[in-house]
Motif scaffolding. Structure first.
Motif, PDB file in Angstrom:
ATOM      1  N   ILE A   1      45.457  18.825 -45.613  1.00 18.88           N
ATOM      2  CA  ILE A   1      44.901  19.942 -44.830  1.00 18.88           C
ATOM      3  C   ILE A   1      43.437  20.159 -45.183  1.00 18.88           C
ATOM      4  CG2 ILE A   1      45.024  22.437 -44.434  1.00 18.88           C
ATOM      5  CD1 ILE A   1      48.078  22.192 -44.853  1.00 18.88           C
ATOM      6  N   LEU A   2      43.136  20.150 -46.477  1.00 15.55           N
ATOM      7  CA  LEU A   2      41.756  20.344 -46.921  1.00 15.55           C
ATOM      8  C   LEU A   2      40.854  19.230 -46.405  1.00 15.55           C
ATOM      9  CD1 LEU A   2      42.362  21.486 -50.608  1.00 15.55           C
ATOM     10  CD2 LEU A   2      41.469  22.887 -48.756  1.00 15.55           C
ATOM     11  N   SER A   3      41.362  18.011 -46.423  1.00 11.22           N
ATOM     12  CA  SER A   3      40.575  16.875 -45.930  1.00 11.22           C
ATOM     13  C   SER A   3      40.284  17.023 -44.443  1.00 11.22           C
ATOM     14  CB  SER A   3      41.320  15.566 -46.180  1.00 11.22           C
ATOM     15  OG  SER A   3      41.522  15.361 -47.565  1.00 11.22           O
ATOM     16  N   GLU A   4      41.266  17.516 -43.691  1.00 10.96           N
ATOM     17  CA  GLU A   4      41.082  17.698 -42.254  1.00 10.96           C
ATOM     18  C   GLU A   4      40.029  18.754 -41.963  1.00 10.96           C
ATOM     19  OE1 GLU A   4      44.936  18.566 -40.770  1.00 10.96           O
ATOM     20  OE2 GLU A   4      45.568  16.469 -40.711  1.00 10.96           O
ATOM     21  N   TYR A   5      40.029  19.838 -42.747  1.00  6.69           N
ATOM     22  CA  TYR A   5      39.035  20.887 -42.520  1.00  6.69           C
ATOM     23  C   TYR A   5      37.642  20.455 -42.951  1.00  6.69           C
ATOM     24  CZ  TYR A   5      42.049  24.582 -40.849  1.00  6.69           C
ATOM     25  OH  TYR A   5      42.871  25.349 -40.082  1.00  6.69           O
ATOM     26  N   LEU A   6      37.570  19.622 -43.980  1.00 10.31           N
ATOM     27  CA  LEU A   6      36.266  19.102 -44.394  1.00 10.31           C
ATOM     28  C   LEU A   6      35.692  18.171 -43.338  1.00 10.31           C
ATOM     29  CD1 LEU A   6      36.918  18.368 -48.186  1.00 10.31           C
ATOM     30  CD2 LEU A   6      35.455  20.154 -47.222  1.00 10.31           C
ATOM     31  N   ALA A   7      36.572  17.545 -42.588  1.00 10.77           N
ATOM     32  CA  ALA A   7      36.143  16.621 -41.524  1.00 10.77           C
ATOM     33  C   ALA A   7      36.174  17.292 -40.155  1.00 10.77           C
ATOM     34  CB  ALA A   7      37.036  15.389 -41.519  1.00 10.77           C
ATOM     35  N   ILE A   8      36.037  18.626 -40.133  1.00 10.72           N
ATOM     36  CA  ILE A   8      36.210  19.371 -38.885  1.00 10.72           C
ATOM     37  C   ILE A   8      35.159  19.016 -37.833  1.00 10.72           C
ATOM     38  CG2 ILE A   8      34.794  21.374 -39.546  1.00 10.72           C
ATOM     39  CD1 ILE A   8      37.012  23.107 -38.248  1.00 10.72           C
ATOM     40  N   ALA A   9      33.974  18.589 -38.307  1.00 12.99           N
ATOM     41  CA  ALA A   9      32.909  18.252 -37.369  1.00 12.99           C
ATOM     42  C   ALA A   9      33.047  16.851 -36.802  1.00 12.99           C
ATOM     43  CB  ALA A   9      31.552  18.396 -38.055  1.00 12.99           C
ATOM     44  N   LYS A  10      33.970  16.066 -37.367  1.00 15.92           N
ATOM     45  CA  LYS A  10      34.138  14.692 -36.911  1.00 15.92           C
ATOM     46  C   LYS A  10      35.172  14.630 -35.794  1.00 15.92           C
ATOM     47  CE  LYS A  10      33.098  12.849 -41.511  1.00 15.92           C
ATOM     48  NZ  LYS A  10      33.616  12.062 -42.639  1.00 15.92           N
ATOM     49  N   PRO A  11      35.109  13.603 -34.940  1.00 15.98           N
ATOM     50  CA  PRO A  11      36.116  13.460 -33.882  1.00 15.98           C
ATOM     51  C   PRO A  11      37.516  13.343 -34.471  1.00 15.98           C
ATOM     52  CG  PRO A  11      34.279  11.952 -33.532  1.00 15.98           C
ATOM     53  CD  PRO A  11      34.089  12.551 -34.890  1.00 15.98           C
ATOM     54  N   ASN A  12      38.486  13.952 -33.789  1.00 17.05           N
ATOM     55  CA  ASN A  12      39.858  13.956 -34.286  1.00 17.05           C
ATOM     56  C   ASN A  12      40.651  12.812 -33.657  1.00 17.05           C
ATOM     57  OD1 ASN A  12      42.310  14.664 -35.388  1.00 17.05           O
ATOM     58  ND2 ASN A  12      42.760  16.198 -33.826  1.00 17.05           N
ATOM     59  N   HIS A  13      40.989  11.820 -34.466  1.00 17.34           N
ATOM     60  CA  HIS A  13      41.822  10.710 -34.001  1.00 17.34           C
ATOM     61  C   HIS A  13      43.182  10.841 -34.687  1.00 17.34           C
ATOM     62  CE1 HIS A  13      38.278   9.029 -32.155  1.00 17.34           C
ATOM     63  NE2 HIS A  13      37.645   9.067 -33.315  1.00 17.34           N
ATOM     64  N   SER A  14      44.035  11.683 -34.116  1.00 18.58           N
ATOM     65  CA  SER A  14      45.327  11.979 -34.726  1.00 18.58           C
ATOM     66  C   SER A  14      46.253  10.771 -34.625  1.00 18.58           C
ATOM     67  CB  SER A  14      45.954  13.191 -34.023  1.00 18.58           C
ATOM     68  OG  SER A  14      47.172  13.513 -34.601  1.00 18.58           O
ATOM     69  N   MET A  15      46.864  10.398 -35.767  1.00 15.18           N
ATOM     70  CA  MET A  15      47.793   9.276 -35.806  1.00 15.18           C
ATOM     71  C   MET A  15      49.168   9.738 -35.330  1.00 15.18           C
ATOM     72  SD  MET A  15      46.013   6.726 -36.792  1.00 15.18           S
ATOM     73  CE  MET A  15      47.304   5.557 -37.183  1.00 15.18           C
ATOM     74  N   VAL A  16      49.613   9.188 -34.206  1.00 23.53           N
ATOM     75  CA  VAL A  16      50.903   9.570 -33.628  1.00 23.53           C
ATOM     76  C   VAL A  16      51.957   8.553 -34.035  1.00 23.53           C
ATOM     77  CG1 VAL A  16      52.165   9.961 -31.483  1.00 23.53           C
ATOM     78  CG2 VAL A  16      49.792  10.734 -31.707  1.00 23.53           C
ATOM     79  N   GLU A  17      53.106   9.066 -34.465  1.00 24.47           N
ATOM     80  CA  GLU A  17      54.213   8.201 -34.879  1.00 24.47           C
ATOM     81  C   GLU A  17      55.496   8.653 -34.196  1.00 24.47           C
ATOM     82  OE1 GLU A  17      54.593   8.283 -39.093  1.00 24.47           O
ATOM     83  OE2 GLU A  17      52.470   7.856 -39.487  1.00 24.47           O
ATOM     84  N   LYS A  18      56.469   7.757 -34.244  1.00 25.19           N
ATOM     85  CA  LYS A  18      57.807   8.093 -33.755  1.00 25.19           C
ATOM     86  C   LYS A  18      58.542   8.827 -34.880  1.00 25.19           C
ATOM     87  CE  LYS A  18      61.886   5.922 -31.685  1.00 25.19           C
ATOM     88  NZ  LYS A  18      62.491   4.640 -31.264  1.00 25.19           N
ATOM     89  N   ILE A  19      58.932  10.072 -34.618  1.00 27.48           N
ATOM     90  CA  ILE A  19      59.496  10.933 -35.657  1.00 27.48           C
ATOM     91  C   ILE A  19      60.920  11.319 -35.288  1.00 27.48           C
ATOM     92  CG2 ILE A  19      59.291  13.203 -36.772  1.00 27.48           C
ATOM     93  CD1 ILE A  19      56.273  12.948 -36.366  1.00 27.48           C
TER      94      ILE A  19
END
Length: 417
Positions: free
Chosen positions: A254-272
């Motif tokens: 979560i912290l890493s995602e917020y630190l990278a908030i200004a960067k484009p979001n390329h969310s990794m989608v998986e079969k769950i």
């Protein structure tokens, strides 16, 4: 009618700086510069002197005094000097009978423009009065000077000199400065709004970060409290420690995602596999439910239901909904939250039901809106992000609730093969 055409044409040239400003700076996050004022005023002066108002060859009238005053007002003395040099060179090239009169008039108006521009900047409360005075005096000076230098011409074309010159000079100054002032003021308000919005966004991001990190930390705290109990088995202790480590890793993500908030979001989608995923979430959130005297129940019609999602995001999504349901039940001595998973057509249906405080119709309509929360200490960001995530998965959220009778959230998420 000819006089009206001449006046309108000169007023059009007078408004050129305002028009160019609104076009050029409309989408920019900065206000005007002195270079911009200098360039636009020089263009405007050239155009007005090229197409002047005139009733006798060699004697021309344009809005040079308006542009000179405006340029010195917003561009300073440097702009004024550039305009003066441009005028002298171009007027010498044009030549004609009125050359001497034009130079005398401009020498007077240039000095007055410099003085009035200083007063305008210093005496902000008298700006309208200074603008009005400039319009009057720049209308009178040309007429008085022409009476002294070109008396015969002035008397012969008295109507033109009394009507055209004062009207175009007075209206030019008043309209140009009023409109430009309004545009600049609006731009300054917009820039201040952008700055305050940035500060507010930072505050909201900080609040959101605290909200998102609090969930795994709450789970860790709950399991650590359970570990203090000497009666638990070694196997359970290891299980609790593994869950704590997993939650700490999730906090790091979560912290890493917020630190990278200004960067484009390329969310990794998986079969769950959804059932197992929600069971693991229930295990994590159970200590928090126990702390609040709330029981959790899990029901499912099938053992395996698959969806496509980012594992971390969908985990956070269900934690947000279940945690909110638990907190809604804290008003009761025995709260209950039930979670039911089933398959309907091409969707996985997850129903989260609680017997908590419930919501009014107005509150339900605002759910998912940014920064709206039914809790006194909540930011609303957790639920907002959850709504956005479900919509990004082409899913849907339905809410049924009544005050003091509990709430039911029905989440529809598309199935994957």
């Amino acid at each position: 009618m000819l006089y009206v055409k001449d006046i309108l044409l000169q007023l059009l040239f007078a408004l050129t700086p305002f028009v160019l400003y609104t076009i050029y700076y409309r989408d920019k996050a900065v206000n005007y510069s002195k270079q911009f004022i200098t360039i636009t005023c020089m263009i405007c002066l050239f155009m007005s002197m090229t197409f002047p108002a005139s009733v006798q060859n060699g004697i021309i009238f344009d809005i040079r005094y308006v542009i000179m005053f405006f340029g010195m007002l917003y561009g300073g003395m440097t702009t004024g000097v550039f305009l003066l040099v441009e005028f002298l060179i171009y007027r010498l090239l044009i030549g004609g009978q009125g050359l001497v009169s034009a130079i005398i008039i401009l020498s007077i108006t240039f000095t007055l423009s410099a003085l009035l521009s200083v007063l305008y900047r210093r005496l902000s409360e008298y700006r309208k009065l200074i603008t009005f005075f400039a319009g009057i005096i720049f209308s009178i000076i040309p007429i008085v000077t022409m009476f002294g230098t070109e008396y015969q011409y002035t008397i012969q074309h008295l109507k033109f000199n009394i009507l055209v010159m004062p009207v175009q000079n007075f209206l030019g100054i008043w309209i140009l400065i009023s409109l430009f002032n309004k545009a600049v003021s609006d731009k300054e308000l917009y820039l201040r709004y952008l700055q305050s919005e940035k500060s507010e966004t930072i505050a909201h991001v900080a609040a959101s970060l605290a909200h998102e990190v609090r969930n795994p930390l709450t789970a860790v705290m709950g399991f650590l409290k359970l570990l203090k109990d000497d009666s638990i088995t070694r196997e359970k202790s290891r299980k609790y420690i593994d869950i704590c480590l997993e939650e700490i890793k999730r906090t790091e993500v979560i912290l890493s995602e917020y630190l990278a908030i200004a960067k484009p979001n390329h969310s990794m989608v998986e079969k769950i596999e959804l059932v197992q995923q929600i069971y693991s979430i229930v295990d994590i959130i159970t200590p928090y439910a126990n702390m609040n005297n709330v029981s959790l129940e899990m029901q499912h019609s099938e053992d395996k239901i698959y969806v496509s999602a980012n594992p971390t995001e969908i985990k956070q999504l269900f934690i947000n909904f279940i945690k909110n349901a638990i907190e809604a039940c804290t008003v009761h001595a025995t709260g209950n939250v039930s979670i039911r998973i089933e398959r309907q057509s091409k969707y996985a249906i997850i129903t989260i039901n609680d017997n908590g405080v419930g919501m009014s119709n107005e509150q339900m309509e605002r759910l998912g809106s940014i920064y709206f929360s039914t809790k006194s200490k909540g930011t609303g960001l957790g639920l907002t992000l959850s709504y956005q995530l479900i919509r990004s998965m082409n899913g849907n959220v339905t809410v049924r609730s009544k005050s003091e009778e509990g709430t039911e959230f029905i989440l529809s998420i598309p199935l994957t093969d």
